[in-house]
Motif scaffolding. Structure first.
Motif, short mmCIF file in Angstrom:
data_model
loop_
_atom_site.label_atom_id
_atom_site.label_comp_id
_atom_site.label_asym_id
_atom_site.label_seq_id
_atom_site.Cartn_x
_atom_site.Cartn_y
_atom_site.Cartn_z
N UNK A 139 0.75 -1.23 0.02
CA UNK A 139 0.18 0.00 -0.02
C UNK A 139 0.86 1.32 0.08
N UNK A 140 0.61 1.99 -0.96
CA UNK A 140 1.38 3.45 -0.92
C UNK A 140 0.33 4.67 -0.79
N UNK A 141 1.17 5.33 0.18
CA UNK A 141 0.15 6.75 0.20
C UNK A 141 1.00 8.14 -0.41
N UNK A 142 0.22 8.92 -0.68
CA UNK A 142 0.82 10.31 -1.11
C UNK A 142 0.81 11.22 0.08
N UNK A 143 -0.05 11.21 0.84
CA UNK A 143 -0.23 12.26 1.90
C UNK A 143 0.18 11.67 3.38
N UNK A 144 0.86 12.43 4.02
CA UNK A 144 1.03 12.13 5.57
C UNK A 144 -0.04 11.64 6.30
#
Length: 418
Positions: A82-87
């Motif tokens: 799983x990847x995220x863009x936002x903190x």
């Protein structure tokens, strides 16, 4: 346009160290990306089967969870990345047990996209709702990795549908399938020349519908309510407080309140306590207080709001009195209770739908809040009828997860046989 995009994204990448100095959140955005490739190299070995889900932030992650769970159950030999863009998504879910690997998505340069996909080599890529990153999508397409967007929405004011949006329309052409939330989105993308689209609905309905089947009992909440009518105020901001504080201060003794502020800071909790005239306790201080003797409970902690809604008779959901964005109305709706929100919710399709059905009320000031909440408190039949509408709204919109998972399972099975 492609050249201009790559120049701009490259410039942004080079300025990231400076960007990280502007705020604590941006510092997390920058520093969190420094170790991504090392993390991937450590956790992925040759021969691993990888499912990749990308989520912009926390809301998109919650939308993706039901599909992730079904795929993991069906394909336990796959690793879930799983990847995220936002903190605000990564920092909350970086230790989630659902995924095998959780990292930030490196900035969308050609070099990053190539390196990322060489390391990961996913057999399937799923983007939840938004984030059309051209270099990642083109590289996925070049490597013949099935790429699917789920719970997606489109608006006619987006670049894809403008005369100058050819570059981004070409990006859409790299995607194997779109599962969209509503008919408007389906019509827009079909008008743009794409037929690989299915109207599935929103997986969030499936996510919240399961909450009612869980054990939602919380001893201290039950002790606090003590058979009183309970109003749950979820994810509130200072502008929301301006609306509801006066009513709380004048509320009858048989009505109690649970407040879960969006920002959990001691100073802000103390400010709110000073505004309240009723007996008030916080989660932090509850061990020294007889809960049933208090009328207001401030949840200055995380992890209890969903279960608190299960005890509620009425919910006020924050965010729409200001510009921070309306918070999740589906969580209280699944428990069949009426919902009140502010009036800034034009971009929230589910809120507009539920308002049309009369399961949700929008207010613009404290006088309107007092008028609506008083009617819901005083009129049992009206409150129950409105709550039933909310509950039915959730139940009638489930099913997206099964539809999407069936498609993705077929993709994985076809790939494994090829």
């Amino acid at each position: 346009m492609n050249i201009i995009y790559n120049i701009l994204i490259g410039l942004f990448k080079s300025l990231m160290p400076i960007v990280g100095l502007l705020s604590p959140k941006l510092k997390l955005f920058v520093t969190g990306r420094k170790t991504v490739f090392d993390t991937l190299q450590t956790n992925i070995t040759k021969g691993d089967h990888i499912l990749w889900f990308h989520c912009a932030s926390l809301g998109e992650y919650e939308q993706g969870v039901p599909v992730m769970q079904q795929l993991k159950a069906k394909h336990p030999n796959y690793k879930l990345l799983v990847t995220f863009f936002s903190p605000s998504g990564y920092e909350v879910k970086k230790n989630s047990e659902l995924a095998d690997i959780i990292v930030y998505l490196p900035i969308d340069t050609k070099g990053n996209a190539k390196r990322f996909l060489q390391l990961v080599q996913p057999e399937l890529a799923v983007f939840v709702k938004y984030e059309f990153w051209p270099n990642y999508l083109k590289t996925l397409n070049k490597n013949k990795v099935p790429t699917v967007f789920i719970s997606t929405t489109f608006r006619k004011d987006q670049m894809f549908f403008k005369w100058y949006g050819g570059f981004m329309r070409n990006v859409l052409g790299t995607i194997d399938h779109f599962f969209v939330q509503d008919r408007v989105s389906k019509e827009l993308i079909e008008k743009a020349g794409f037929t690989n689209v299915t109207l599935s609905g929103d997986t969030r309905f499936d996510r919240v519908s399961h909450q009612i089947e869980m054990d939602n009992h919380v001893d201290f909440i039950a002790e606090f309510i003590n058979d009183r009518l309970c109003i749950v105020i979820g994810s509130s901001w200072p502008e929301d407080e301006e609306v509801f504080v006066d009513y709380i201060n004048e509320a009858p003794e048989n009505v109690c309140f649970i407040i879960a502020p969006h920002e959990i800071k001691r100073s802000k909790t103390e400010d709110l306590q000073q505004k309240l005239k009723k007996k008030t306790v916080t989660y932090s201080d509850m061990t020294t207080t007889a809960l049933k003797d208090q009328q207001v409970f401030i949840l200055d902690t995380v992890g209890y709001l969903s279960r608190a809604y299960s005890y509620g008779d009425i919910a006020y959901v924050g965010g729409a009195m200001g510009t921070s964005g309306l918070h999740n109305i589906l969580e209280p709706a699944t428990f069949g209770i009426p919902i009140i929100i502010g009036d800034n919710f034009d971009k929230f399709r589910e809120a507009k739908q539920l308002q049309k059905l009369a399961g949700l009320f929008s207010i613009s000031n404290k006088d309107e809040f007092i008028e609506v909440i008083s009617k819901l408190v005083d009129n049992n039949k009206f409150r129950e009828k409105t709550g039933m509408i909310s509950g039915h709204f959730i139940n009638s919109n489930t099913g997206a997860t099964d539809m999407i998972s069936t498609y993705l399972n077929e993709k994985l099975t076809t790939n494994s046989l090829s």
